[in-house]
Design an enzyme around this catalytic site. Structure first.
Site, PDB file in Angstrom:
ATOM      1  N   ARG A 115       0.965  -1.215  -0.029  1.00  0.00           N
ATOM      2  CA  ARG A 115      -0.230  -0.057   0.076  1.00  0.00           C
ATOM      3  C   ARG A 115       1.039   1.383   0.046  1.00  0.00           C
ATOM      4  O   ARG A 115       1.558   1.397   1.070  1.00  0.00           O
ATOM      5  CB  ARG A 115      -0.971  -0.171   1.314  1.00  0.00           C
ATOM      6  CG  ARG A 115      -1.611   1.463   1.411  1.00  0.00           C
ATOM      7  CD  ARG A 115      -2.595   1.397   2.418  1.00  0.00           C
ATOM      8  NE  ARG A 115      -3.862   0.680   1.853  1.00  0.00           N
ATOM      9  CZ  ARG A 115      -4.860   0.744   2.545  1.00  0.00           C
ATOM     10  NH1 ARG A 115      -5.174   1.395   3.614  1.00  0.00           N
ATOM     11  NH2 ARG A 115      -5.975   0.043   1.934  1.00  0.00           N
ATOM     12  N   HIS A 142      -7.493   0.942  -6.132  1.00  0.00           N
ATOM     13  CA  HIS A 142      -7.646  -0.213  -5.125  1.00  0.00           C
ATOM     14  C   HIS A 142      -8.552  -1.504  -5.460  1.00  0.00           C
ATOM     15  O   HIS A 142      -9.719  -1.740  -5.197  1.00  0.00           O
ATOM     16  CB  HIS A 142      -8.487   0.781  -3.970  1.00  0.00           C
ATOM     17  CG  HIS A 142      -8.126   0.166  -2.604  1.00  0.00           C
ATOM     18  ND1 HIS A 142      -7.525  -1.018  -2.272  1.00  0.00           N
ATOM     19  CD2 HIS A 142      -8.955   0.528  -1.412  1.00  0.00           C
ATOM     20  CE1 HIS A 142      -7.803  -1.244  -1.093  1.00  0.00           C
ATOM     21  NE2 HIS A 142      -8.768  -0.269  -0.495  1.00  0.00           N
ATOM     22  N   GLN A 145     -10.317  -4.151  -3.026  1.00  0.00           N
ATOM     23  CA  GLN A 145     -11.489  -3.284  -2.495  1.00  0.00           C
ATOM     24  C   GLN A 145     -12.681  -3.544  -3.463  1.00  0.00           C
ATOM     25  O   GLN A 145     -13.701  -3.908  -3.134  1.00  0.00           O
ATOM     26  CB  GLN A 145     -11.265  -2.041  -2.243  1.00  0.00           C
ATOM     27  CG  GLN A 145     -12.375  -1.226  -1.705  1.00  0.00           C
ATOM     28  CD  GLN A 145     -12.865  -1.590  -0.360  1.00  0.00           C
ATOM     29  OE1 GLN A 145     -12.106  -1.529   0.467  1.00  0.00           O
ATOM     30  NE2 GLN A 145     -14.042  -2.062  -0.053  1.00  0.00           N
ATOM     31  N   ASP A 237     -17.438   7.508  -1.146  1.00  0.00           N
ATOM     32  CA  ASP A 237     -15.852   7.182  -0.154  1.00  0.00           C
ATOM     33  C   ASP A 237     -15.598   8.753   0.098  1.00  0.00           C
ATOM     34  O   ASP A 237     -15.974   9.710   0.015  1.00  0.00           O
ATOM     35  CB  ASP A 237     -14.971   6.714  -1.271  1.00  0.00           C
ATOM     36  CG  ASP A 237     -13.244   6.608  -0.602  1.00  0.00           C
ATOM     37  OD1 ASP A 237     -13.403   6.602   0.464  1.00  0.00           O
ATOM     38  OD2 ASP A 237     -12.558   6.327  -1.491  1.00  0.00           O
ATOM     39  N   CYS A 277     -16.170   1.963   1.142  1.00  0.00           N
ATOM     40  CA  CYS A 277     -15.100   1.083   1.198  1.00  0.00           C
ATOM     41  C   CYS A 277     -14.551   1.106   2.837  1.00  0.00           C
ATOM     42  O   CYS A 277     -13.820   0.251   3.240  1.00  0.00           O
ATOM     43  CB  CYS A 277     -14.099   1.659   0.426  1.00  0.00           C
ATOM     44  SG  CYS A 277     -13.634   3.257   0.540  1.00  0.00           S
ATOM     45  N   ARG A 305     -13.403  -8.583   1.720  1.00  0.00           N
ATOM     46  CA  ARG A 305     -12.236  -8.052   1.622  1.00  0.00           C
ATOM     47  C   ARG A 305     -11.469  -9.459   1.949  1.00  0.00           C
ATOM     48  O   ARG A 305     -10.496  -9.802   1.309  1.00  0.00           O
ATOM     49  CB  ARG A 305     -11.537  -6.828   2.298  1.00  0.00           C
ATOM     50  CG  ARG A 305     -12.263  -5.699   1.961  1.00  0.00           C
ATOM     51  CD  ARG A 305     -11.710  -5.088   0.768  1.00  0.00           C
ATOM     52  NE  ARG A 305     -10.093  -5.023   0.689  1.00  0.00           N
ATOM     53  CZ  ARG A 305      -9.448  -4.001   1.190  1.00  0.00           C
ATOM     54  NH1 ARG A 305     -10.224  -3.075   1.664  1.00  0.00           N
ATOM     55  NH2 ARG A 305      -8.046  -4.106   1.136  1.00  0.00           N
TER      56      ARG A 305
END
Ligand code: CP
Ligand code: NVA
Length: 322
Positions: A115, A142, A145, A237, A277, A305
């Site tokens: 990440r 991402h 996700q 988000d 998310c 996830r």
């Protein structure tokens, strides 16, 4: 539901071995469905030693709750081990090159999850690694996700093709990966965002290429209500992503009105679900009422996830190194 072992003993599964997982765009629709199928089977059969004796290194240059915990727990449930590497604590944080880090880590580990900020850094890491690299979020994408999100949608509606997903807010990493996924799955994707916060043009162009094959539409509008009209999936988000802390105030102004609330939900399809998310800024991009309400599938989404990432790891890290 097919057993995990049966799903893994297929030529399709074999084709995943040693590959990186950097973007949904790199995978075919069939491959993405295969990951989701395996994820569903792993959900029913949690502890299964598919990666016994294998180690995943997890490099983090940004904070995380879900990604860190779900990858670590996922490796444990697959019989392997996960190693948390704060970028600041390893030599990478002091200027050791990505190329050198990649080659060294490849001698110890069986996979790397990273990440970080620049997507190009992850691509470079993958180029120099001889083990699979998984994108755990960059400024651009991402993918883990988004795939968990589509699994959640599939679980609720029993299909993906022909559904409409409305993203309310910033054209960010999560929006980009959802857009790539929508194009692959034939989901109509529309983002409502203020001027200046549109998705990346390169991502948009690639998604539209894929969308032509599946018949999905990819649109950008200004009005949240226009986007949400008849949508089965509402998504939002944070207005300011990690690394954009200094823009927080300016973004709060720009995104005022880009909130998923009851009034907006009323415009969506009657059976619509709401996804986020996480982490959420309640009262900004989403209200408490909607997050806690009957349309929210947000915590199922967070759980998925774990299952999706276990499927990805099992497929790409199983067997010999690339
Ligand atoms: N959604 C997500 O990636 O959460 P974390 O930042 O907590 O990992
Ligand atoms: N867009 C958000 C997602 C966090 C999981 C960020 O990058 O901070």
């Amino acid at each position: 539901m097919r057993k995990v072992s049966l799903l893994l003993e297929t030529p399709l599964s074999e084709s995943f071995r040693g590959r990186d997982f950097l973007s949904l765009h790199d995978y075919t629709t069939e491959e993405l469905f295969h990951i989701m199928r395996l994820a569903s089977s792993l959900k029913a059969q949690r502890n299964i030693p598919l990666l016994e004796g294998k180690t995943l290194g997890m490099i983090f240059a940004k904070s995380s709750t879900r990604t860190r915990v779900s990858f670590e727990v996922g490796m444990f449930q697959l019989g392997g081990y996960a190693l948390f590497l704060n970028q600041q604590d390893i030599q990478l944080g002091r200027g050791e090159t990505i190329a050198d880090t990649a080659r060294v880590l490849s001698r110890y580990l069986d996979g790397i999850m990273i990440r970080t900020f620049a997507h190009e850094d992850v691509e470079e890491l993958a180029r120099y690694s001889t083990i699979p690299v998984i994108n755990g979020l960059t400024d651009l994408l991402h993918p883990c996700q988004a795939l968990a999100d589509y699994l959640t949608v599939y679980e609720r509606f029993g299909k993906l093709e022909g559904l409409k997903l409305a993203f309310i807010g910033d054209g960010n990493n999560v929006a980009h990966s959802l857009m790539f996924g929508a194009a692959k799955f034939g989901v109509d994707f529309v983002i409502a965002c203020p001027e200046g916060y549109e998705p990346d043009l390169g991502v948009l162009a690639k998604a539209r290429e894929d969308a032509e094959k599946t018949g999905a539409s990819i649109d950008i509008v200004r009005e949240p209500k226009e986007a949400v009209h008849n949508a089965q999936v509402l998504y939002t988000d944070v207005w300011a992503s990690m690394g954009q802390e200094e823009e927080q105030k300016e973004r709060q102004k720009a995104f005022c009105g880009y909130q998923i609330n009851q009034e907006l939900l009323d415009v969506a399809a009657a059976d619509a679900i709401v996804l986020h998310c996480l982490p959420a800024h309640r009262g900004e991009e989403i209200t408490d009422e909607v997050m806690e309400g009957p349309h929210s599938a947000i915590f199922d989404e967070a759980e998925n996830r774990l299952h999706v990432q276990k499927a990805i790891m099992a497929l790409i890290m199983k067997g010999e190194r690339k």
